[in-house]
Motif scaffolding. Structure first.
Motif, mmCIF file in Angstrom:
data_model
loop_
_atom_site.group_PDB
_atom_site.id
_atom_site.type_symbol
_atom_site.label_atom_id
_atom_site.label_comp_id
_atom_site.label_asym_id
_atom_site.label_seq_id
_atom_site.Cartn_x
_atom_site.Cartn_y
_atom_site.Cartn_z
ATOM 1 N N UNK A 1 0.830 -1.180 0.000
ATOM 2 C CA UNK A 1 0.000 0.000 0.000
ATOM 3 C C UNK A 1 0.876 1.245 0.000
ATOM 4 N N UNK A 2 1.967 1.206 0.746
ATOM 5 C CA UNK A 2 2.861 2.364 0.839
ATOM 6 C C UNK A 2 3.440 2.731 -0.527
ATOM 7 N N UNK A 3 3.908 1.733 -1.264
ATOM 8 C CA UNK A 3 4.495 1.998 -2.580
ATOM 9 C C UNK A 3 3.451 2.535 -3.546
ATOM 10 N N UNK A 4 2.250 2.009 -3.476
ATOM 11 C CA UNK A 4 1.174 2.472 -4.362
ATOM 12 C C UNK A 4 0.831 3.930 -4.077
ATOM 13 N N UNK A 5 0.708 4.302 -2.817
ATOM 14 C CA UNK A 5 0.409 5.691 -2.457
ATOM 15 C C UNK A 5 1.540 6.609 -2.903
ATOM 16 N N UNK A 6 2.760 6.157 -2.696
ATOM 17 C CA UNK A 6 3.917 6.977 -3.053
ATOM 18 C C UNK A 6 3.970 7.200 -4.561
ATOM 19 N N UNK A 7 3.778 6.155 -5.343
ATOM 20 C CA UNK A 7 3.881 6.311 -6.793
ATOM 21 C C UNK A 7 2.674 7.019 -7.393
ATOM 22 N N UNK A 8 1.498 6.780 -6.867
ATOM 23 C CA UNK A 8 0.296 7.385 -7.436
ATOM 24 C C UNK A 8 0.081 8.825 -6.996
ATOM 25 N N UNK A 9 0.441 9.140 -5.765
ATOM 26 C CA UNK A 9 0.097 10.452 -5.218
ATOM 27 C C UNK A 9 1.289 11.232 -4.675
ATOM 28 N N UNK A 10 2.444 10.607 -4.621
ATOM 29 C CA UNK A 10 3.641 11.296 -4.174
ATOM 30 C C UNK A 10 3.731 11.513 -2.670
ATOM 31 N N UNK A 11 2.908 10.807 -1.912
ATOM 32 C CA UNK A 11 2.963 10.895 -0.450
ATOM 33 C C UNK A 11 2.873 9.496 0.132
ATOM 34 N N UNK A 12 3.352 9.354 1.338
ATOM 35 C CA UNK A 12 3.277 8.063 2.004
ATOM 36 C C UNK A 12 1.922 7.849 2.654
ATOM 37 N N UNK A 13 1.619 6.615 2.950
ATOM 38 C CA UNK A 13 0.327 6.285 3.546
ATOM 39 C C UNK A 13 0.179 6.884 4.938
ATOM 40 N N UNK A 14 1.269 6.950 5.692
ATOM 41 C CA UNK A 14 1.191 7.520 7.049
ATOM 42 C C UNK A 14 0.770 8.981 7.006
ATOM 43 N N UNK A 15 1.339 9.737 6.069
ATOM 44 C CA UNK A 15 0.958 11.145 5.916
ATOM 45 C C UNK A 15 -0.507 11.228 5.503
ATOM 46 N N UNK A 16 -0.892 10.406 4.541
ATOM 47 C CA UNK A 16 -2.282 10.360 4.077
ATOM 48 C C UNK A 16 -3.230 10.097 5.246
ATOM 49 N N UNK A 17 -2.850 9.168 6.091
ATOM 50 C CA UNK A 17 -3.690 8.764 7.217
ATOM 51 C C UNK A 17 -3.791 9.862 8.284
ATOM 52 N N UNK A 18 -2.703 10.579 8.524
ATOM 53 C CA UNK A 18 -2.662 11.563 9.598
ATOM 54 C C UNK A 18 -3.217 12.931 9.225
ATOM 55 N N UNK A 19 -3.008 13.367 7.994
ATOM 56 C CA UNK A 19 -3.335 14.745 7.619
ATOM 57 C C UNK A 19 -4.617 14.808 6.804
ATOM 58 N N UNK A 20 -5.611 15.396 7.402
ATOM 59 C CA UNK A 20 -6.941 15.470 6.776
ATOM 60 C C UNK A 20 -6.908 16.213 5.438
#
Length: 52
Positions: A1-20
C-alpha cells in the motif's frame, strides 16, 4: 500500500492517514480521475456505436 500511495500520489500512507487536508486532496484527485475516465468511456462507447 505504501508503494502504491507513493507512486500514485507522491505521499506516504502515514501522511495520508494523519493529515486530513492531504487526504481530501488525494480523494478529490481520485474523484476527478474517475469522472474523466467515465467520460472517456462514454465518448468511446458513442463512437463505437455510431459506426455500427
Amino acid at each position: 500500500m505504501e508503494k502504491a500511495m507513493q507512486s500514485a500520489h507522491g505521499i506516504g500512507y502515514e501522511v495520508y492517514k494523519r493529515k486530513h487536508e492531504i487526504r481530501m486532496q488525494v480523494e478529490r484527485r481520485r474523484e476527478n480521475d474517475y469522472i474523466q475516465s467515465r467520460r472517456l468511456i462514454a465518448d468511446l462507447d458513442r463512437k463505437v456505436h455510431a459506426h455500427l
